[in-house]
Write a protein that holds these residues in place. Structure first.
Motif, PDB file in Angstrom:
ATOM      1  N   LEU A  28       3.821  -1.270   5.365  1.00  0.00           N
ATOM      2  CA  LEU A  28       2.980  -0.629   4.249  1.00  0.00           C
ATOM      3  C   LEU A  28       3.805  -0.472   3.121  1.00  0.00           C
ATOM      4  CD1 LEU A  28       1.874   2.452   6.347  1.00  0.00           C
ATOM      5  CD2 LEU A  28       0.364   0.651   5.646  1.00  0.00           C
ATOM      6  N   CYS A  29       3.187  -0.563   1.933  1.00  0.00           N
ATOM      7  CA  CYS A  29       4.102  -0.714   0.623  1.00  0.00           C
ATOM      8  C   CYS A  29       2.906  -0.085  -0.491  1.00  0.00           C
ATOM      9  CB  CYS A  29       4.363  -1.921   0.095  1.00  0.00           C
ATOM     10  SG  CYS A  29       3.129  -3.137  -0.110  1.00  0.00           S
ATOM     11  N   SER A  30       3.736   0.452  -1.691  1.00  0.00           N
ATOM     12  CA  SER A  30       3.030   0.902  -2.764  1.00  0.00           C
ATOM     13  C   SER A  30       4.266   0.761  -3.744  1.00  0.00           C
ATOM     14  CB  SER A  30       2.787   2.408  -2.539  1.00  0.00           C
ATOM     15  OG  SER A  30       3.820   3.490  -2.574  1.00  0.00           O
ATOM     16  N   ASP A  31       3.915   1.296  -4.959  1.00  0.00           N
ATOM     17  CA  ASP A  31       5.101   1.236  -6.075  1.00  0.00           C
ATOM     18  C   ASP A  31       6.170   2.237  -5.753  1.00  0.00           C
ATOM     19  OD1 ASP A  31       3.551   3.524  -6.236  1.00  0.00           O
ATOM     20  OD2 ASP A  31       3.342   3.426  -8.444  1.00  0.00           O
ATOM     21  N   THR A  32       5.989   2.915  -4.750  1.00  0.00           N
ATOM     22  CA  THR A  32       6.910   4.003  -4.428  1.00  0.00           C
ATOM     23  C   THR A  32       7.323   4.090  -2.695  1.00  0.00           C
ATOM     24  OG1 THR A  32       5.623   5.708  -4.297  1.00  0.00           O
ATOM     25  CG2 THR A  32       6.649   5.667  -6.352  1.00  0.00           C
ATOM     26  N   ASP A  33       6.555   3.570  -2.012  1.00  0.00           N
ATOM     27  CA  ASP A  33       6.624   3.996  -0.515  1.00  0.00           C
ATOM     28  C   ASP A  33       6.531   2.746   0.105  1.00  0.00           C
ATOM     29  OD1 ASP A  33       6.543   6.700  -0.920  1.00  0.00           O
ATOM     30  OD2 ASP A  33       4.328   6.816  -0.969  1.00  0.00           O
ATOM     31  N   ILE A  82       6.851  -8.890  -0.053  1.00  0.00           N
ATOM     32  CA  ILE A  82       5.685  -9.620  -0.202  1.00  0.00           C
ATOM     33  C   ILE A  82       4.473  -8.795  -0.289  1.00  0.00           C
ATOM     34  CG2 ILE A  82       4.271 -11.499   1.102  1.00  0.00           C
ATOM     35  CD1 ILE A  82       6.757 -12.571   2.336  1.00  0.00           C
ATOM     36  N   CYS A  83       4.640  -7.759   0.398  1.00  0.00           N
ATOM     37  CA  CYS A  83       3.281  -6.959   0.124  1.00  0.00           C
ATOM     38  C   CYS A  83       3.292  -6.058  -1.034  1.00  0.00           C
ATOM     39  CB  CYS A  83       3.620  -5.579   1.447  1.00  0.00           C
ATOM     40  SG  CYS A  83       2.427  -4.391   1.390  1.00  0.00           S
ATOM     41  N   LYS A  84       4.409  -5.878  -1.604  1.00  0.00           N
ATOM     42  CA  LYS A  84       4.439  -5.448  -3.032  1.00  0.00           C
ATOM     43  C   LYS A  84       3.762  -6.238  -4.137  1.00  0.00           C
ATOM     44  CE  LYS A  84       8.076  -2.148  -2.363  1.00  0.00           C
ATOM     45  NZ  LYS A  84       9.361  -1.697  -3.084  1.00  0.00           N
TER      46      LYS A  84
END
Length: 235
Positions: A28-33, A82-84
């Protein structure tokens, strides 16, 4: 904040026992997590602790951890990066689309039988929500509580939604009322569950009633036997 989920499911079939197992790898990814974990049959086996920079085994000591010892954490770091990158490309290509949501459900219960003055744990089980971004907080008698609170990692379900467990260590006292409140993008208003110490205490009324009834019954039997014996002697 948009989240990207990479979910890989492998179904393994044992030819001897004819048993189906499901292996899951999640990034799981986001710009912060960010989060990375592996699971088997609904149980977490391993996760990456990005704050400590290590991989953490959550399988029992008797299990074989060899598959997670070499390079698992380093691979998780690469996969999240890669997710980001994929997340940024997807958002740009789709003009920042609206995020689909599924609303959570929650339940609140004590881990152990309730005894006044004895240490216990309240469990707030939250399930069926997407995206895996959620707010949870506790109150005791309408006052916010932060001490003794812990959170599990998000765990994926087969339908693409997630589970989360929050725990609160506490000492039950008569009259105390606890709540677990959930905030999520899919909800029009907060989802709150209430737990009352008084309602959770065992009800001694039926037990006492049965005890009294049993005692009266035994006395009746004894009296009957006494009269029966006396009657035989008179004859």
């Amino acid at each position: 904040m948009k989240l990207c989920l990479t979910l890989i499911c492998a179904v393994l079939l044992s030819t001897e026992a004819k048993t189906v197992h499901k292996h899951i790898a999640v990034d799981l990814c986001s710009d912060t997590d960010q989060q990375s974990l592996y699971g088997l049959d609904g149980e977490e086996l391993w996760y990456a602790d990005f704050e400590q920079g290590i991989g953490v085994l959550t399988i029992p000591q008797f299990a074989d951890p060899s598959s997670f010892e070499e390079g698992a954490y380093e691979n998780s770091v690469i996969n999240v990066e890669i997710c980001k990158q994929n997340l940024a490309k997807t958002i740009a290509a789709n003009n920042n689309p609206a995020e689909l949501t599924d609303a959570p459900q929650s339940s609140l219960y004590s881990k152990d039988d309730v005894e006044l003055g004895s240490n216990n744990t309240l469990v707030c089980f939250i399930t069926g929500f997407y995206p895996p971004r959620i707010g949870v907080w506790w109150t005791k008698n309408s006052i916010n509580v932060t001490g003794g609170v812990s959170f599990s990692r998000f765990y994926p379900l087969s339908d693409g939604t997630f589970n989360l467990i929050s725990r609160l260590s506490f000492i039950p006292e008569k009259g105390d009322v606890y709540t677990c409140t959930v905030e999520h993008a899919s909800l029009d208003r907060h989802l709150t569950k209430t737990w009352d110490v008084q309602e959770a205490l065992p009800n001694v009324g039926p037990i006492a009633f049965c005890g009294v009834g049993l005692g009266v019954g035994l006395i009746g039997v004894i009296v009957g036997i006494v009269f029966l014996v006396k009657g035989k002697k008179c004859n």
